[in-house]
Structures are given as structure tokens and as C-alpha cells.
Scaffold this active site. Structure first.
Site, PDB file in Angstrom:
ATOM      1  N   GLU A   3      62.530 -14.341  -5.850  1.00 57.62           N
ATOM      2  CA  GLU A   3      61.648 -13.279  -5.277  1.00 57.62           C
ATOM      3  C   GLU A   3      60.706 -12.741  -5.987  1.00 57.62           C
ATOM      4  O   GLU A   3      59.663 -11.982  -5.430  1.00 57.62           O
ATOM      5  CB  GLU A   3      62.502 -12.037  -4.840  1.00 57.62           C
ATOM      6  CG  GLU A   3      63.615 -11.419  -5.811  1.00 57.62           C
ATOM      7  CD  GLU A   3      64.159 -10.194  -5.371  1.00 57.62           C
ATOM      8  OE1 GLU A   3      64.184 -10.039  -4.102  1.00 57.62           O
ATOM      9  OE2 GLU A   3      64.915  -9.700  -6.224  1.00 57.62           O
ATOM     10  N   LEU A  36      59.305  -5.482  -6.913  1.00 56.24           N
ATOM     11  CA  LEU A  36      58.162  -6.906  -6.933  1.00 56.24           C
ATOM     12  C   LEU A  36      56.850  -6.121  -6.883  1.00 56.24           C
ATOM     13  O   LEU A  36      56.699  -4.861  -6.342  1.00 56.24           O
ATOM     14  CB  LEU A  36      58.649  -7.665  -5.805  1.00 56.24           C
ATOM     15  CG  LEU A  36      60.050  -7.992  -5.800  1.00 56.24           C
ATOM     16  CD1 LEU A  36      60.229  -8.973  -4.561  1.00 56.24           C
ATOM     17  CD2 LEU A  36      60.404  -9.019  -6.956  1.00 56.24           C
ATOM     18  N   ASP A  91      61.578  -9.102   4.035  1.00 60.82           N
ATOM     19  CA  ASP A  91      62.166  -7.920   3.732  1.00 60.82           C
ATOM     20  C   ASP A  91      61.714  -6.713   4.683  1.00 60.82           C
ATOM     21  O   ASP A  91      60.590  -6.727   5.140  1.00 60.82           O
ATOM     22  CB  ASP A  91      62.154  -7.565   2.421  1.00 60.82           C
ATOM     23  CG  ASP A  91      63.101  -6.644   1.709  1.00 60.82           C
ATOM     24  OD1 ASP A  91      63.983  -6.318   2.709  1.00 60.82           O
ATOM     25  OD2 ASP A  91      63.152  -6.316   0.622  1.00 60.82           O
ATOM     26  N   GLU A 109      61.923  -1.259   8.470  1.00 65.16           N
ATOM     27  CA  GLU A 109      62.146   0.195   8.883  1.00 65.16           C
ATOM     28  C   GLU A 109      61.496   1.160   8.692  1.00 65.16           C
ATOM     29  O   GLU A 109      61.903   2.215   9.084  1.00 65.16           O
ATOM     30  CB  GLU A 109      63.636   0.214   8.076  1.00 65.16           C
ATOM     31  CG  GLU A 109      64.424  -1.153   8.095  1.00 65.16           C
ATOM     32  CD  GLU A 109      64.310  -1.910   6.918  1.00 65.16           C
ATOM     33  OE1 GLU A 109      65.468  -2.492   6.533  1.00 65.16           O
ATOM     34  OE2 GLU A 109      63.246  -1.917   6.157  1.00 65.16           O
ATOM     35  N   ASP A 168      71.306  -4.323   1.460  1.00 67.29           N
ATOM     36  CA  ASP A 168      71.607  -4.113   0.030  1.00 67.29           C
ATOM     37  C   ASP A 168      72.767  -3.445  -0.267  1.00 67.29           C
ATOM     38  O   ASP A 168      73.011  -2.435  -0.485  1.00 67.29           O
ATOM     39  CB  ASP A 168      70.381  -3.129  -0.327  1.00 67.29           C
ATOM     40  CG  ASP A 168      69.000  -3.898   0.013  1.00 67.29           C
ATOM     41  OD1 ASP A 168      68.940  -5.078  -0.261  1.00 67.29           O
ATOM     42  OD2 ASP A 168      67.815  -3.084  -0.238  1.00 67.29           O
TER      43      ASP A 168
END
Length: 646
Positions: A250, A264, A369, A372, A436
Site C-alpha cells: 500500500e 500513505l 480506500d 465516507e 479497520d
């Protein structure tokens, strides 16, 4: 399903007065409705009814096919409450992907995509600490993937066909209530002779996923994020006998160190510093049958080159006054929101990033990912209200990813997986992951929640789910244990994809290559997962043809037994395997219910057990797994004990 009586009106309307706060994807939503009117009168009209109160017409209920719509005559009434008839002892499921409770009876579930929170239990110190740090503790109902659809044990289903904020309320004994924050509410009704047919109908409604590719179900996806060293570490997994089908890095686009952990760098281009010669390395892995996976999300860090590129062509959502790109605070860095209500922006992201930067260099999958976080105080290209667009955002994000696959002819061959969703994401997202979880056994945020997530999401049309093997969230001294790592391998082996994750604080936590014991554990269960591939292929075929999920609640095949309705700590893996993972810390035995009237056989010992409740031994390395002896895959299942021992 809907009963209207003067003494108990089915519809109530009001005007809303909302208050909304967001912090890092966690929302606090309150309302103080006023001018509330119970519509206790009904007059037949062509195609429906005119609803009113005190002799004054107030709303129109229109019926068409299997749907009805309610619209107040005065559109300033933007709160609609509908009470659906409930029978005594009726069980209710649905709500999208729920983490805490599979059976929804007795609780309220707001439908709003958000961060689920850390801990998700207001009685625990961890949740209280996270709440104090920024509303980040969550609750039993917070979820990345809500969906305003519920099913009942009368084999009926109700779907609210809207993206606005809503609440499913099952606290009343005589009604199932839906609160809708809109001046119209359209509901779809479904009925079937049993749960399999009902789930199939809902899958038809929302869209079915393609079968997973052979490589995705044929071994472990090893998650490593140590730059170039990830390739050397992968060789240790292979040398230990791991069935490896993929390497997931990732951090392929670079990293950013924050107080939360190693994040990241959200500029979706390969980092030549962290991954030199990546294209050649991907090709070398592919020649060995190992696929390379990466990561992307719908946002662009303001200090990255792609943010500037998107800004200059007008592809970012704007502040309310339209003066500049809206910047979302993601915790120690800001990011712009690519505006997917702009078709050109959606096409740009699908081609420029997912296509050219990822698929075109040989990347075969990625974690798609987030989704939301859409704030409610920004300006969108299509002029839509962000309150209405918020829940749609994960679906738009899924469409962008699916468009990228289709543009390269990769649909069904490459795979992206998402945690966020809403009604309609099923038609675009080929695979869910459960988000998560904390690195523990806690009731509301630990390993067990991934089972509830798979079962609940599967009922509303999501065939495939999996989780971060080993868990993800490690905060305030909460770190992985050897036991947790072992138990998660046992669980992941019996899910469609077996994928590990190093977590948000990899340096503070055990990894599967930290010790020979853990590496051997991971390798053993990867081989079990790979051996099951022919059976999982069969489950994929069923998903395509019937819309049935791979991981199924017991009642799906045994609907005549009400005692199975609330079971959420074990599942059927297809019709022929029963998996009862150990999800309690320190447990070496557990109760298992074997449904139906015929014996089941233990995968590990070969022992036959009659249908019913049993207390069975469950030492580490031997989770309770049983199969139907008459299954055409019985020989395959019987071979798993030898595979595990090898």
C-alpha cells in the site's frame, strides 16, 4: 406491511432543524424537528391515498408496482417517518454492513457512511479516549457501509430508495420505523417464499459482482509496506511454504509519518525512491504467478502533484463560495476532494490515475480506500446538496474504479476492494473488506466483527467479503498478540480472499514474519485457503447465478429454525462448510450449533456429530470447521487436515 389507522397512523411528517459536525470522518448529527403532524386520515385516490390530519390534506401516497412514494404537499416538510407493521417475535436483519449486531431488533441504526470509530463501545476506556480526541470512538451503529434496507423473518424486505440521512428504528414491538430526512420518500417492497429467494431478489435489484479471478482466491495476498525491502521479505514467506498469490504494497506511492502512525502519501503515482524499478519488479513477480497490488483513495494531498493537476482543470470540489478547492483535514495533512459529480473528473481519475499510473504498469488490484468523508459544507459540480450526496459518494467512487477496470478490459481479472458503501455499490465493487478493526478480541471492534460484517452485507447483495488478517488499528498501547495473529489466520483461510495487513503502527506490532512460529502459522493457513479454491470457485458461480453470498448466516439454508436467526459468531461457507471461528481471547473450546437434521463431519478429526448444539474443543490451530458428508466436495474437505499438517 403498512397499516394505517386513525389511532396509529403509519406516516408522520415534520420540519427538520439539523446540526452536523464532522472531524476526520467522524460525524455528530442531531435534529430538533418541529411542526410535527401525524397523518391519521386517509382518502383513496387513483393510484394511492391522500393523507391528512384535522380534515386538511397533507401528503400524497402513490403506489406503483412493488413501490410506494410519500410526498408532503408542502415541500417545507422535510422529515417523513413511516411505520411498517411488525409481527411478534419477527427477526430483522440488514442495514448494510453492520459490525456489532446481526439481528437488528431492539435498536436504532442511523444510515450515514462514516468512520466506524475505534472501540465502538461507549463503556470502554479506549472508546472514551478516542471520543475525547475528536468524536473518534464510534458506537454500535457506526459503519463505513450503511444501507437503508431491512429483511424480516416473514421473508419480506423493505428498501428506502434514497441517499439522504435516514434511521432504521427497530425498538418498537409493533412497528419497524424509518425516519427519512427528505421531502419525498420512496420505498420498495419485496416478498419471497424463503430467505434464499429473497436474498437473490435483492441481489438482482442492486447488482451482482463478477466472479473473483483464480489468483485472488488461490493463495495469500501478503501485505507488506517497507518499500524495496518488501520484496526480500516476500521471499521469506515463500521459503516458509506460503501459497502466495499476491504482494500488496500500500506504500507504493510513498509514506507520511503522523502521530496516528505510518500513513500513505496521497499522490497516486509510484514512488521511485521507495520502490525503484517497480515496473520491472512487477513483471518479474507476474512471471512467477504472483500479482502486485497497490492502494488508492478518492482524495489528493494538497502537497502532491496530482492535486495541482486536478485543481488546474477544475476537477476538485469547492468551498461554498466557489473561490477555491475544499480541503479536508485528514489529521496532520489536508487533501482535496475529486468531484465525481463532474463526469470529466470521474473519467480523469479513472484513466489518469487508476489506468495510467496503476493498471498500465501491471498492478492487478488495490485497496480502494475511504469514500465516507464527503463534508456537508462544500460545493459540488452538479449542484447537488452535499447532505444528499454524502451517502452516494462511495457508490460514485466504486463507479470510478469499475470504469478503470473496464477501460483496460480488466473486469473480472483485476480486483479492487472497498470498505465504504451504500445502496448500489454492489453493481460496481467486486469485493468488500471489513475496514479497520482494532488489533484485539473486543466485542464491538475486534476480530469477531468481521464475521458480522460479512453476514450482514451478504444479505443485501454483496457476495464477497474479507478482512485485514491480523487487524489494523493499534493505538494507546493496544498491540497484536501471537494468539490474535493465529486466530485471524484461521478465520481468513475460510474467506474468499486471504490478505494480511501490517497495520497503522507496523513497528509497534508483531508481523507474520516477526517469528518463525507466526510465519509457519501463516504459511499453513495459506495452503488451506489455496486448497479450497475449487470450492470457492463453486461459490463464485453461485454468486453470479443466484446472488448468494459466500459467507452465509445459518438460517439462509435452515429457515425453519428461529433459534438460528441471531447467530453471528459462526457461518456457513456456502451450503457445505460450517465455520465457527474462535473470536474470544484465551478460548480453547466453544459452543457450536450444527443446523438441520443430518450429521456433520469435522474437517480435522473426521468425527461425525449429530445436528444440534455441541461444546467442542478449539485449540489454536484447530478452529471448529465441519462439512456435510454428502457434499460433492467432501473429498476436498477431508484433505484439509493433511494440508494443514504438512
Amino acid at each position: 406491511m403498512l397499516r394505517q389507522r386513525p389511532s396509529c397512523p403509519a406516516v408522520v411528517i415534520a420540519k427538520g432543524n439539523p446540526e452536523i459536525a464532522m472531524h476526520h470522518g467522524n460525524f455528530r448529527i442531531d435534529d430538533a424537528p418541529f411542526d410535527t403532524i401525524a397523518l391519521n386520515e386517509a382518502t383513496v385516490q387513483d393510484g394511492g391515498y391522500l393523507l391528512g390530519s384535522g380534515g386538511v390534506p397533507r401528503a400524497r401516497l402513490t403506489i406503483a408496482g412493488n413501490a410506494f412514494e410519500i410526498a408532503p404537499l408542502d415541500p417545507s416538510f422535510d422529515r417523513i417517518t413511516v411505520r411498517f407493521h411488525a409481527e411478534p417475535d419477527e427477526t430483522v436483519w440488514g442495514g448494510g454492513e453492520q459490525m456489532s449486531y446481526f439481528a437488528l431488533n431492539g435498536r436504532r441504526f442511523p444510515m450515514w457512511t462514516s468512520e466506524p470509530g475505534v472501540g465502538r463501545d461507549k463503556t470502554t476506556a479506549l472508546t472514551q479516549t478516542m471520543d475525547a480526541a475528536g468524536m473518534a470512538g464510534g458506537d454500535y451503529w457506526t459503519t463505513n457501509y450503511p444501507q437503508p434496507t431491512f429483511l424480516t423473518s416473514r421473508w419480506l424486505a423493505v428498501h428506502l430508495d434514497a441517499a439522504c440521512y435516514s434511521v432504521l428504528d427497530f425498538t418498537g414491538p409493533a412497528s419497524h420505523t424509518i425516519d427519512v430526512w427528505s421531502n419525498t420518500a420512496r420505498f420498495e417492497l419485496y416478498a419471497a417464499d424463503g430467505p434464499l429467494a429473497l436474498v437473490s431478489a435483492l441481489s438482482n435489484r442492486f447488482g451482482r459482482q463478477p466472479a473473483l479471478p483464480d489468483w485472488a482466491i488461490g493463495g495469500a495476498i501478503v501485505g507488506l509496506k517497507q518499500g524495496l525491502a518488501s520484496f526480500d521479505r516476500l521471499e521469506k514467506f515463500i521459503a516458509a511454504g506460503t501459497a502466495v498469490s499476491g504482494l500488496w504494497c500500500e506504500d507504493w506511492a510513498g509514506i507520511r509519518e503522523t502521530s496516528f502512525g505510518r500513513r500513505l502519501f496521497w499522490d497516486w503515482k509510484r514512488s521511485d525512491t521507495r520502490y525503484p524499478e517497480l515496473v520491472a519488479r512487477i513483471a518479474t513477480l507476474r512471471a512467477r504467478g504472483i500479482h502486485f497490488l497497490a492502494y488508492a483513495n478518492p482524495y489528493l494531498a494538497v502537497d502532491g502533484a496530482l492535486f495541482i493537476e486536478a485543481r488546474d482543470v477544475g476537477y476538485l470540489a469547492l468551498t461554498l463560495n466557489g473561490s477555491e478547492p475544499y480541503a479536508v483535514d485528514f489529521g496532520e495533512f489536508d487533501a482535496g476532494v475529486v468531484d465525481y459529480t463532474n463526469p470529466a473528473a470521474a473519467d480523469w481519475f479513472a484513466d489518469r490515475i487508476l489506468g495510467r499510473e496503476m493498471l498500465d504498469i501491471g498492478i492487478d488490484g488495490w485497496m480502494a480506500d475511504f469514500g465516507e468523508y464527503l463534508p456537508t459544507d462544500l460545493k459540488l459540480f452538479d449542484g447537488s446538496d452535499p447532505m444528499e450526496a454524502h451517502n452516494r459518494w462511495p457508490v460514485l467512487w466504486a463507479e470510478v474504479n469499475a470504469k478503470a477496470l473496464a477501460s483496460r478490459g480488466k473486469t473480472g481479472d483485476a480486483v479492487f476492494f472497498m470498505r465504504a458503501g451504500f445502496s448500489g455499490v454492489q453493481a460496481h465493487c467486486p469485493l468488500l473488506w471489513a475496514g479497520d478493526q482494532s488489533v484485539d478480541f473486543t466485542r464491538h471492534d475486534g476480530i469477531g466483527t468481521v464475521v458480522t460484517a460479512a453476514l450482514s452485507s451478504g444479505l443485501v447483495g454483496n457476495a464477497y467479503s474479507h478482512s485485514d488478517c491480523g487487524g489494523y488499528t493499534s493505538l494507546h498501547g493496544n498491540v497484536r498478540t501471537v494468539e490474535l495473529m493465529q486466530r485471524w489466520c484461521e478465520l481468513s483461510a475460510f474467506s474468499p480472499m486471504f490478505r494480511s495487513h501490517e497495520g497503522n503502527r507496523p513497528d509497534d506490532n508483531l508481523q507474520y514474519d516477526s517469528t518463525p512460529e507466526l510465519l509457519a502459522c501463516f504459511a499453513r493457513w495459506s495452503r488451506v485457503h489455496a486448497t479450497l479454491a475449487p470450492y470457492v470457485r463453486h461459490l463464485c458461480d453461485e454468486a453470479v447465478a443466484q446472488g448468494w453470498p459466500a459467507q452465509r448466516p445459518l438460517f439462509l439454508h435452515y429457515p425453519e429454525d428461529p433459534a438460528l436467526h441471531a447467530v453471528q459468531d459462526q457461518y456457513l461457507y456456502g451450503a457445505d462448510l460450517l465455520v465457527a471461528p474462535v473470536i474470544e481471547q484465551g478460548a480453547t473450546a466453544r459452543d457450536v450449533v450444527l443446523p438441520g437434521g443430518s450429521p456433520w463431519r469435522s474437517v480435522w478429526s473426521g468425527e461425525y456429530l449429530a445436528a444440534g448444539m455441541h461444546s467442542v474443543d478449539a485449540p489454536i490451530g484447530r478452529p471448529p470447521v465441519f462439512y456435510r458428508p454428502e457434499s460433492r466436495f467432501a473429498e476436498l474437505f477431508a484433505s484439509l487436515a493433511g494440508v494443514l499438517a504438512a
